[in-house]
Structures are given as C-alpha cells and as structure tokens.
Design an enzyme around this catalytic site. Structure first.
Site, PDB file in Angstrom:
ATOM      1  N   ARG A 185       0.443  -1.134   0.132  1.00 34.58           N
ATOM      2  CA  ARG A 185       0.293  -0.260   0.155  1.00 34.58           C
ATOM      3  C   ARG A 185       0.964   0.951   0.047  1.00 34.58           C
ATOM      4  O   ARG A 185       0.365   2.117  -0.887  1.00 34.58           O
ATOM      5  CB  ARG A 185      -0.745   0.061   1.192  1.00 34.58           C
ATOM      6  CG  ARG A 185      -1.995   1.264   1.295  1.00 34.58           C
ATOM      7  CD  ARG A 185      -2.651   1.236   2.884  1.00 34.58           C
ATOM      8  NE  ARG A 185      -3.075   0.112   2.898  1.00 34.58           N
ATOM      9  CZ  ARG A 185      -4.500  -0.544   2.885  1.00 34.58           C
ATOM     10  NH1 ARG A 185      -4.906   0.071   1.648  1.00 34.58           N
ATOM     11  NH2 ARG A 185      -5.148  -1.402   2.601  1.00 34.58           N
TER      12      ARG A 185
ATOM     13  N   ARG B 142      -9.611   2.720  -1.925  1.00 36.17           N
ATOM     14  CA  ARG B 142      -8.659   2.280  -0.797  1.00 36.17           C
ATOM     15  C   ARG B 142      -8.119   3.382   0.482  1.00 36.17           C
ATOM     16  O   ARG B 142      -8.874   4.499   0.418  1.00 36.17           O
ATOM     17  CB  ARG B 142      -7.688   2.525  -2.364  1.00 36.17           C
ATOM     18  CG  ARG B 142      -7.734   1.525  -3.317  1.00 36.17           C
ATOM     19  CD  ARG B 142      -6.447   1.964  -3.833  1.00 36.17           C
ATOM     20  NE  ARG B 142      -4.936   1.336  -3.626  1.00 36.17           N
ATOM     21  CZ  ARG B 142      -4.568   0.568  -2.927  1.00 36.17           C
ATOM     22  NH1 ARG B 142      -5.432  -1.120  -4.013  1.00 36.17           N
ATOM     23  NH2 ARG B 142      -3.321  -0.245  -2.264  1.00 36.17           N
ATOM     24  N   ILE B 143      -8.023   2.632   1.003  1.00 36.04           N
ATOM     25  CA  ILE B 143      -7.779   2.939   2.347  1.00 36.04           C
ATOM     26  C   ILE B 143      -6.219   3.521   2.695  1.00 36.04           C
ATOM     27  O   ILE B 143      -4.858   3.206   1.757  1.00 36.04           O
ATOM     28  CB  ILE B 143      -7.615   2.046   3.747  1.00 36.04           C
ATOM     29  CG1 ILE B 143      -9.075   1.975   4.231  1.00 36.04           C
ATOM     30  CG2 ILE B 143      -6.961   2.481   5.095  1.00 36.04           C
ATOM     31  CD1 ILE B 143      -9.525   0.374   5.338  1.00 36.04           C
ATOM     32  N   LEU B 144      -5.796   5.393   2.530  1.00 40.41           N
ATOM     33  CA  LEU B 144      -4.626   5.645   2.710  1.00 40.41           C
ATOM     34  C   LEU B 144      -3.455   5.655   3.836  1.00 40.41           C
ATOM     35  O   LEU B 144      -4.005   5.733   4.348  1.00 40.41           O
ATOM     36  CB  LEU B 144      -4.697   6.863   2.414  1.00 40.41           C
ATOM     37  CG  LEU B 144      -5.343   7.673   0.898  1.00 40.41           C
ATOM     38  CD1 LEU B 144      -5.699   9.321   1.430  1.00 40.41           C
ATOM     39  CD2 LEU B 144      -4.922   7.651   0.098  1.00 40.41           C
TER      40      LEU B 144
ATOM     41  N   HIS C  55     -17.868  10.819   2.583  1.00 41.59           N
ATOM     42  CA  HIS C  55     -18.948  10.076   3.009  1.00 41.59           C
ATOM     43  C   HIS C  55     -20.133   9.673   3.158  1.00 41.59           C
ATOM     44  O   HIS C  55     -20.583  10.590   3.229  1.00 41.59           O
ATOM     45  CB  HIS C  55     -17.771   9.571   4.618  1.00 41.59           C
ATOM     46  CG  HIS C  55     -18.343   8.225   4.709  1.00 41.59           C
ATOM     47  ND1 HIS C  55     -17.625   7.054   4.597  1.00 41.59           N
ATOM     48  CD2 HIS C  55     -19.704   8.200   5.869  1.00 41.59           C
ATOM     49  CE1 HIS C  55     -17.914   6.663   5.290  1.00 41.59           C
ATOM     50  NE2 HIS C  55     -19.209   6.980   5.896  1.00 41.59           N
TER      51      HIS C  55
ATOM     52  N   ASP D 227      -7.490  12.040   8.612  1.00 45.95           N
ATOM     53  CA  ASP D 227      -6.378  11.968   8.843  1.00 45.95           C
ATOM     54  C   ASP D 227      -5.647  10.957   8.731  1.00 45.95           C
ATOM     55  O   ASP D 227      -6.382   9.992   8.445  1.00 45.95           O
ATOM     56  CB  ASP D 227      -5.994  12.580   9.871  1.00 45.95           C
ATOM     57  CG  ASP D 227      -8.185  11.720  11.141  1.00 45.95           C
ATOM     58  OD1 ASP D 227      -8.594  11.460  10.669  1.00 45.95           O
ATOM     59  OD2 ASP D 227      -8.194  12.830  12.349  1.00 45.95           O
TER      60      ASP D 227
HETATM   61  C1  GAR Z   1     -20.270   7.807  -2.884  1.00 42.90           C
HETATM   62  O1  GAR Z   1     -21.561   7.969  -2.538  1.00 42.90           O
HETATM   63  C2  GAR Z   1     -19.374   8.467  -2.075  1.00 42.90           C
HETATM   64  O2  GAR Z   1     -19.888   8.966  -0.803  1.00 42.90           O
HETATM   65  C3  GAR Z   1     -18.530   6.880  -1.375  1.00 42.90           C
HETATM   66  O3  GAR Z   1     -18.754   6.263  -2.740  1.00 42.90           O
HETATM   67  C4  GAR Z   1     -19.801   7.158  -3.761  1.00 42.90           C
HETATM   68  C5  GAR Z   1     -18.529   7.767  -5.168  1.00 42.90           C
HETATM   69  O4  GAR Z   1     -19.677   7.760  -5.793  1.00 42.90           O
HETATM   70  N1  GAR Z   1     -17.632   7.219  -0.947  1.00 42.90           N
HETATM   71  C6  GAR Z   1     -17.843   5.721   0.180  1.00 42.90           C
HETATM   72  O5  GAR Z   1     -18.138   5.225   0.608  1.00 42.90           O
HETATM   73  C7  GAR Z   1     -15.997   6.548   0.487  1.00 42.90           C
HETATM   74  N2  GAR Z   1     -16.013   5.794   1.795  1.00 42.90           N
HETATM   75  P1  GAR Z   1     -19.238   8.110  -7.661  1.00 42.90           P
HETATM   76  O6  GAR Z   1     -17.927   7.462  -7.342  1.00 42.90           O
HETATM   77  O7  GAR Z   1     -20.062   8.488  -8.091  1.00 42.90           O
HETATM   78  O8  GAR Z   1     -18.358   9.426  -7.271  1.00 42.90           O
END
Ligand code: GAR
Length: 210
Positions: free
Chosen positions: A73, A99-101, A117, A149
């Site tokens: 990673r 991906r987790i950073l 999120h 973070d």
């Molecule tokens: C979004 O709903 C975002 O909030 C989520 O993935 C989707 C991407 O949609 N992100 C996560 O779950 C991060 N943990 P998109 O590819 O259509 O922008």
C-alpha cells in the site's frame, strides 16, 4: 496575475468508481462555481467510469495507477504522491476513492486531503456506510465532507447534509437520495474551502470570515 487566477488552486482528484461526484465537481468548475484547477485525476481501477469522465472533460492528466504493480500500500501511495507533487497540486479530493490511504501518504499531505462519505459521521464509517445505516435502523442519514487523517473516516468535519430514511428504502434507493445531496455539497464545500478558508480548533473546523 489577477486576483481571480491566484484563487484557482490546483487540485488532484482520486476516484475508484462511477465518478458522479467527480463529474459534478468538474461541472461546477466549468460553470464558474468552484474556483479550482483540476490538474490530475488518478484512479486505482482501470475500468472506473471516472477516468472516462475526466478525459471527456479535458483534465490535463488522467492516470490509472495499478495497485498490483506495487509491493504494498505504501509503495502504491508513494507512486500516487509523486504524480500529485509533480502536478503541484494544493488539495487532494477523494471522490469515491475506495482504498484506505497509508499513514505516510496522509502525513505527506496532512490537512490537504478531503473526502466525501455517505453517512453522517461519526456514525457508520467504512466501506458499507449506507447498508450499515439501514441495518441499524436510523431514521435519518446523509453525507459528510471531511478532512482526512490517519483514522478511517475520522478527520475534522467540513460539512454535512441529512436526508430522511424511509421504511421501504433499499441500500440503492437510500444511496441515490444521499448522492443527490453529495452532488450539491461536495462542489460547494470545495468552493468554500478555496474562497473562504478555515482554521481548526481541536476537532472543529472554523470557517474564516467571508
Ligand atoms: C459516494 O457515495 C461516496 O460518498 C462514496 O462512494 C460513492 C462514490 O460515488 N464514498 C465512500 O463510500 C468512501 N468511503 P461516485 O463514484 O458516483 O462519486
């Protein structure tokens, strides 16, 4: 340089999926609602629709970087970081980046990475936020824009919007309702961040006076 050009801050966007948030940010930039210069889009998935959206929008550098080509990673993240530095980006915007950073990446760009999120943090962090919220039985959920973070989905909160949860919701239906709000909140928050700026007190983001 005019005042306006100095405010067009260079950003990189990282995305893994369908790229609807990426698209709405690019639209906001084109329409003059979000004063950033999207110099670079990176995806860890070759098939991500986000790559095609970025190419069609004329983003100068659109890269698929394959995690399988790197030992771990941290090595993969270091390759991404080199591209971000080479493009001289001020902010890194995670838009459905799954991906987790690594801690080293977060440290290198501390305070300059933002994420969206699909839940009202700190409730339901992680990759299955929409499903987790439904299973828990909450009557409201929503989306959160936050700084990144070392704690997963744990950085200071920049903005949130709630949506109702209805009895007959499926994960797909609820996610679609949340995404309507994401598409407004993310470009607006990015624009506010660039135009207005903020400082951090403890965990609290305090927006500067307009
Ligand atoms: C979004 O709903 C975002 O909030 C989520 O993935 C989707 C991407 O949609 N992100 C996560 O779950 C991060 N943990 P998109 O590819 O259509 O922008």
């Amino acid at each position: 340089m005019t005042e306006q050009t100095t405010r067009y801050q260079p950003i990189a966007i990282m995305a893994s999926g369908k790229g609807s948030n990426l698209k709405l940010i690019l639209d906001a930039v084109t329409q003059g609602r979000c004063p950033v210069d999207v110099r670079l889009v990176i995806s860890d998935k070759a098939q991500a629709q986000a790559l095609e959206i970025a190419r069609s929008a004329g983003v100068p550098q659109v890269l698929h970087i394959n995690p399988k080509a790197y030992a771990d990673r941290a090595a993969f993240d270091a390759a991404c970081a080199e591209e971000i530095d080479a493009a001289d980006c001020r902010w890194i915007v995670l838009a459905g980046y799954m991906r987790i950073l690594s801690a080293s990446f977060v440290r290198r760009f501390r305070g300059c990475i933002m994420n969206i999120h699909p839940a009202i943090l700190p409730a339901f962090p992680g990759a299955h936020a929409v499903e987790d919220a439904l299973v828990y039985g909450v009557k409201a959920s929503g989306c959160t824009v936050h700084l990144v973070d070392e704690v997963l989905d744990g950085g200071p909160i920049l903005a949130q919007t709630t949506v109702p949860v209805f009895d007959d919701d499926t994960p797909e239906v609820l996610h679609a309702r949340i995404q309507i709000e994401e598409h407004k909140l993310y470009p607006a928050t990015l624009a506010r961040m660039v135009r207005q700026g903020f400082c951090i007190e403890g965990r609290r983001v305090i927006w500067n006076d307009e």
